[in-house]
Motif scaffolding. Structure first.
Motif, short mmCIF file in Angstrom:
data_model
loop_
_atom_site.label_atom_id
_atom_site.label_comp_id
_atom_site.label_asym_id
_atom_site.label_seq_id
_atom_site.Cartn_x
_atom_site.Cartn_y
_atom_site.Cartn_z
N ARG A 61 0.78 -1.25 -0.14
CA ARG A 61 0.03 -0.12 0.17
C ARG A 61 0.95 1.33 -0.09
N ILE A 62 0.37 2.32 -0.41
CA ILE A 62 0.96 3.59 -0.27
C ILE A 62 0.25 4.52 0.72
N ASP A 63 0.74 5.87 0.75
CA ASP A 63 0.37 6.60 1.70
C ASP A 63 -0.74 7.60 1.12
N THR A 64 -1.95 6.81 0.78
CA THR A 64 -2.96 7.55 0.29
C THR A 64 -4.27 7.03 0.99
N PRO A 65 -5.23 7.88 1.31
CA PRO A 65 -6.52 7.13 1.87
C PRO A 65 -7.05 6.22 0.85
N TYR A 84 -8.37 0.55 0.06
CA TYR A 84 -8.20 -0.91 -0.79
C TYR A 84 -7.36 -1.93 -0.05
N ALA A 85 -6.15 -1.56 0.69
CA ALA A 85 -5.70 -2.45 1.33
C ALA A 85 -6.20 -2.95 2.35
N LYS A 86 -7.19 -2.64 3.04
CA LYS A 86 -8.02 -3.20 4.41
C LYS A 86 -8.93 -4.06 3.69
N VAL A 87 -9.55 -4.06 2.35
CA VAL A 87 -10.43 -4.81 2.01
C VAL A 87 -9.60 -6.38 1.37
N ASP A 99 4.60 -0.77 3.35
CA ASP A 99 4.56 0.56 2.92
C ASP A 99 5.07 0.96 1.78
N GLY A 100 4.61 0.84 0.76
CA GLY A 100 5.42 0.79 -0.87
C GLY A 100 6.03 2.18 -0.99
N TYR A 101 6.88 2.25 -2.02
CA TYR A 101 7.60 3.49 -2.40
C TYR A 101 6.48 4.24 -3.26
N LYS A 102 6.47 5.43 -2.81
CA LYS A 102 5.66 6.55 -3.41
C LYS A 102 6.64 7.84 -3.74
N HIS A 125 -2.48 -3.58 -3.16
CA HIS A 125 -3.75 -3.06 -2.23
C HIS A 125 -4.98 -3.35 -2.90
N ASP A 126 -5.13 -3.45 -3.99
CA ASP A 126 -6.36 -3.76 -4.85
C ASP A 126 -6.80 -5.19 -5.38
N ALA A 127 -5.95 -5.99 -4.69
CA ALA A 127 -6.03 -7.67 -4.73
C ALA A 127 -7.27 -8.11 -3.92
N ILE A 128 -7.72 -8.95 -4.37
CA ILE A 128 -8.99 -9.79 -3.58
C ILE A 128 -8.76 -10.94 -3.76
#
Length: 100
Positions: A10-14, A19-22, A38-41, A96-99
């Motif tokens: 995940r990166i530091d955006t809301p 998405y990472a929580k899901v 916490d990935g590189y941004k 972060h958007d994987a399910i």
């Protein structure tokens, strides 16, 4: 060998945190241990690659420049690949958007 853990980039955006929580909840539903990374941004790719070399311990040869999003994604995956190898883990890397 069966993976014993998942790393969620995940990166530091809301939005990324949402998405990472899901993604984490989907891992929980399947009994998969997970950990956030916490990935590189990057704000610029030169500073990002210098930071990558210091934190990941992987030297980067001179190469063509990537778009910032692609550079951050590449660095995040490479950092985790090295970490998994160093720890001798069998793990998967999820964005972060994987399910599951």
């Amino acid at each position: 060998m069966k993976p014993t853990k998942a790393y969620i980039i995940r990166i530091d955006t809301p939005t990324s945190h949402e998405y990472a929580k899901v993604c984490a909840e989907s891992c929980d539903e399947h009994g998969i241990e997970w950990e956030y990374f916490d990935g590189y941004k990057p704000s610029d790719d030169i500073t990002m690659w210098q930071n990558f070399e210091k934190t990941a311990g992987i030297p980067i040869p001179k190469c063509r420049r990537l778009p910032l999003g692609a550079a951050g994604c590449t660095a995040s995956h490479a950092h985790l690949w090295k970490q998994i190898a160093d720890r001798k883990e069998c793990a998967i890397i999820l964005e972060h958007d994987a399910i599951m």
